[in-house]
Motif scaffolding. Structure first.
Motif, PDB file in Angstrom:
ATOM      1  N   ASP A 136       4.944   5.483   2.128  1.00  0.00           N
ATOM      2  CA  ASP A 136       4.858   6.648   2.496  1.00  0.00           C
ATOM      3  C   ASP A 136       5.757   6.660   3.842  1.00  0.00           C
ATOM      4  O   ASP A 136       6.792   7.439   4.113  1.00  0.00           O
ATOM      5  CB  ASP A 136       3.741   7.268   2.933  1.00  0.00           C
ATOM      6  CG  ASP A 136       2.968   7.807   1.714  1.00  0.00           C
ATOM      7  OD1 ASP A 136       3.661   7.888   0.797  1.00  0.00           O
ATOM      8  OD2 ASP A 136       1.774   7.987   1.656  1.00  0.00           O
ATOM      9  N   SER A 189       0.967  -1.228   0.169  1.00  0.00           N
ATOM     10  CA  SER A 189      -0.006   0.011  -0.015  1.00  0.00           C
ATOM     11  C   SER A 189       0.945   1.173  -0.236  1.00  0.00           C
ATOM     12  O   SER A 189       2.066   1.272   0.367  1.00  0.00           O
ATOM     13  CB  SER A 189      -1.050  -0.181   1.271  1.00  0.00           C
ATOM     14  OG  SER A 189      -0.126   0.331   2.363  1.00  0.00           O
ATOM     15  N   LYS A 190       0.100   2.448  -0.475  1.00  0.00           N
ATOM     16  CA  LYS A 190       0.914   3.706  -0.360  1.00  0.00           C
ATOM     17  C   LYS A 190       1.089   3.967   1.027  1.00  0.00           C
ATOM     18  O   LYS A 190       2.286   4.566   1.301  1.00  0.00           O
ATOM     19  CB  LYS A 190      -0.212   4.672  -1.018  1.00  0.00           C
ATOM     20  CG  LYS A 190       0.957   5.991  -1.316  1.00  0.00           C
ATOM     21  CD  LYS A 190      -0.169   7.097  -2.029  1.00  0.00           C
ATOM     22  CE  LYS A 190       0.495   8.435  -2.046  1.00  0.00           C
ATOM     23  NZ  LYS A 190       1.014   9.060  -1.086  1.00  0.00           N
ATOM     24  N   LYS A 215       4.135   0.873  -9.061  1.00  0.00           N
ATOM     25  CA  LYS A 215       3.397   1.289  -7.799  1.00  0.00           C
ATOM     26  C   LYS A 215       4.498   2.014  -6.692  1.00  0.00           C
ATOM     27  O   LYS A 215       4.294   3.079  -6.426  1.00  0.00           O
ATOM     28  CB  LYS A 215       2.326   0.381  -7.291  1.00  0.00           C
ATOM     29  CG  LYS A 215       1.096   0.201  -8.080  1.00  0.00           C
ATOM     30  CD  LYS A 215       0.175   1.325  -7.896  1.00  0.00           C
ATOM     31  CE  LYS A 215      -1.073   0.967  -8.272  1.00  0.00           C
ATOM     32  NZ  LYS A 215      -2.347   2.157  -8.026  1.00  0.00           N
ATOM     33  N   ASP A 251       0.581   8.557  -8.255  1.00  0.00           N
ATOM     34  CA  ASP A 251      -0.010   7.222  -8.297  1.00  0.00           C
ATOM     35  C   ASP A 251      -0.660   7.097  -9.754  1.00  0.00           C
ATOM     36  O   ASP A 251      -0.816   8.195 -10.395  1.00  0.00           O
ATOM     37  CB  ASP A 251      -1.153   6.856  -7.425  1.00  0.00           C
ATOM     38  CG  ASP A 251      -1.349   5.416  -7.087  1.00  0.00           C
ATOM     39  OD1 ASP A 251      -0.870   4.856  -7.831  1.00  0.00           O
ATOM     40  OD2 ASP A 251      -2.301   5.101  -6.225  1.00  0.00           O
ATOM     41  N   TRP A 308       4.618   5.742  -5.956  1.00  0.00           N
ATOM     42  CA  TRP A 308       4.378   6.061  -4.192  1.00  0.00           C
ATOM     43  C   TRP A 308       5.587   6.884  -3.542  1.00  0.00           C
ATOM     44  O   TRP A 308       5.487   7.679  -2.906  1.00  0.00           O
ATOM     45  CB  TRP A 308       3.820   4.878  -3.569  1.00  0.00           C
ATOM     46  CG  TRP A 308       2.686   4.265  -3.793  1.00  0.00           C
ATOM     47  CD1 TRP A 308       1.460   4.958  -4.417  1.00  0.00           C
ATOM     48  CD2 TRP A 308       2.493   2.974  -3.675  1.00  0.00           C
ATOM     49  NE1 TRP A 308       0.517   3.933  -4.583  1.00  0.00           N
ATOM     50  CE2 TRP A 308       0.844   2.889  -4.143  1.00  0.00           C
ATOM     51  CE3 TRP A 308       2.940   1.679  -3.208  1.00  0.00           C
ATOM     52  CZ2 TRP A 308       0.133   1.719  -4.286  1.00  0.00           C
ATOM     53  CZ3 TRP A 308       1.770   0.666  -2.980  1.00  0.00           C
ATOM     54  CH2 TRP A 308       0.761   0.610  -3.776  1.00  0.00           C
ATOM     55  N   ASN A 312       5.182  10.142  -3.951  1.00  0.00           N
ATOM     56  CA  ASN A 312       3.891  10.884  -3.794  1.00  0.00           C
ATOM     57  C   ASN A 312       3.299  10.816  -4.855  1.00  0.00           C
ATOM     58  O   ASN A 312       2.487  11.677  -5.041  1.00  0.00           O
ATOM     59  CB  ASN A 312       3.993  12.091  -3.022  1.00  0.00           C
ATOM     60  CG  ASN A 312       2.847  12.123  -2.195  1.00  0.00           C
ATOM     61  OD1 ASN A 312       2.138  11.424  -1.802  1.00  0.00           O
ATOM     62  ND2 ASN A 312       2.713  13.635  -2.020  1.00  0.00           N
ATOM     63  N   THR A 318      -2.870  10.970  -9.848  1.00  0.00           N
ATOM     64  CA  THR A 318      -2.455  11.988  -8.955  1.00  0.00           C
ATOM     65  C   THR A 318      -3.246  13.165  -8.820  1.00  0.00           C
ATOM     66  O   THR A 318      -3.684  13.595 -10.154  1.00  0.00           O
ATOM     67  CB  THR A 318      -0.989  12.099  -8.971  1.00  0.00           C
ATOM     68  OG1 THR A 318      -0.115  10.845  -9.190  1.00  0.00           O
ATOM     69  CG2 THR A 318      -0.454  13.142  -8.151  1.00  0.00           C
TER      70      THR A 318
END
Length: 232
Positions: free
Chosen positions: A127, A122-123, A154, A163, A158, A161, A179
């Motif tokens: 992050d 997942s982002k 992906k 997508d 990510w 920042n 985005t």
């Protein structure tokens, strides 16, 4: 070398994880991961995934049982303090197989951090890693199939920042920017030609990660290659 140092070295050389030894994983690599796993009552390897110090899920690996993690937690091994390289995986066992098969290329993986994200990265996970390891070189070691190649893209997005959405129809992969505050952009790539490199070439994105796949295209993962090599 003094006597105490020799004793400590000998003790380190005695690290021995039977299941990994059967797979052919050398002692140096076993020592690299020994503090990031434990065993359950059935003798299977257990890898715990945490988020905010809370246990979220566990990956299991045994001769008759394999259970992957699906969580927002993370599993870590290696240098968590001052790593220069961060390697991302779907599973902890893939990290061990990769390390065993590529140790000589990275000088034993000193100052390297291995991170398993589970089967649905997942982002949120990326992050967290991006903020914690800003100066590090990121590597992806995902599966050598369409899913793995999409997650290569992906993870790269990510980390900046951004997508994109990826859709497959009639053996065509359509990549569309999602985005906020960016004009919609879309490219199409044939499924057989799709890769992280074809994506960043056609989409006009600079490469910011290093991807790793088995040299033999018949193998979807380094663990799959290692298991087949040992005749399992």
């Amino acid at each position: 070398m003094n006597t105490i140092s020799k004793i400590h070295e000998d003790e380190a050389d005695n690290t021995f994880i039977p299941l990994l030894s059967v797979l052919g994983v050398g002692l140096a690599v076993q020592r690299l991961f020994v503090n990031s796993l434990h065993f359950d009552h059935a003798g299977r390897l257990v890898f715990n995934y945490y988020a905010n110090d809370d246990l979220k899920d566990s990956e299991l690996f045994g001769f008759k049982t394999v259970k992957l993690a699906c969580t927002n937690g993370l599993w870590y091994a290696g240098d968590q303090h001052k790593p220069t390289n961060v390697f991302l995986f779907f599973s902890a066992m893939e990290a061990i197989a990769f390390a065993h098969l590529n140790s000589s290329k990275f000088n034993g993986f000193g100052h390297c951090l291995f991170v398993a994200l589970g089967v649905r990265p997942s982002k949120q996970q990326i992050d967290l890693l991006r903020k914690q390891f800003r100066e590090c070189k990121f590597h992806t070691v995902f599966s050598n199939d369409l899913i793995g190649k999409v997650y290569d893209c992906k993870a790269s997005l990510w980390l900046t920042n951004k997508d994109c959405s990826f859709t497959l129809a009639d053996d065509i992969v359509t990549v569309t920017a999602v985005t906020e505050n960016e004009s919609p952009k879309s490219v199409i790539i044939g499924r057989s030609q799709f890769s992280y490199f074809s994506f960043h070439r056609q989409f006009g994105k600079r490469s910011n990660i290093k991807t790793h796949k088995p040299n033999d295209k018949n193998h979807l993962s380094f663990l799959g290659y290692l298991v087949q090599k040992k005749g399992f």
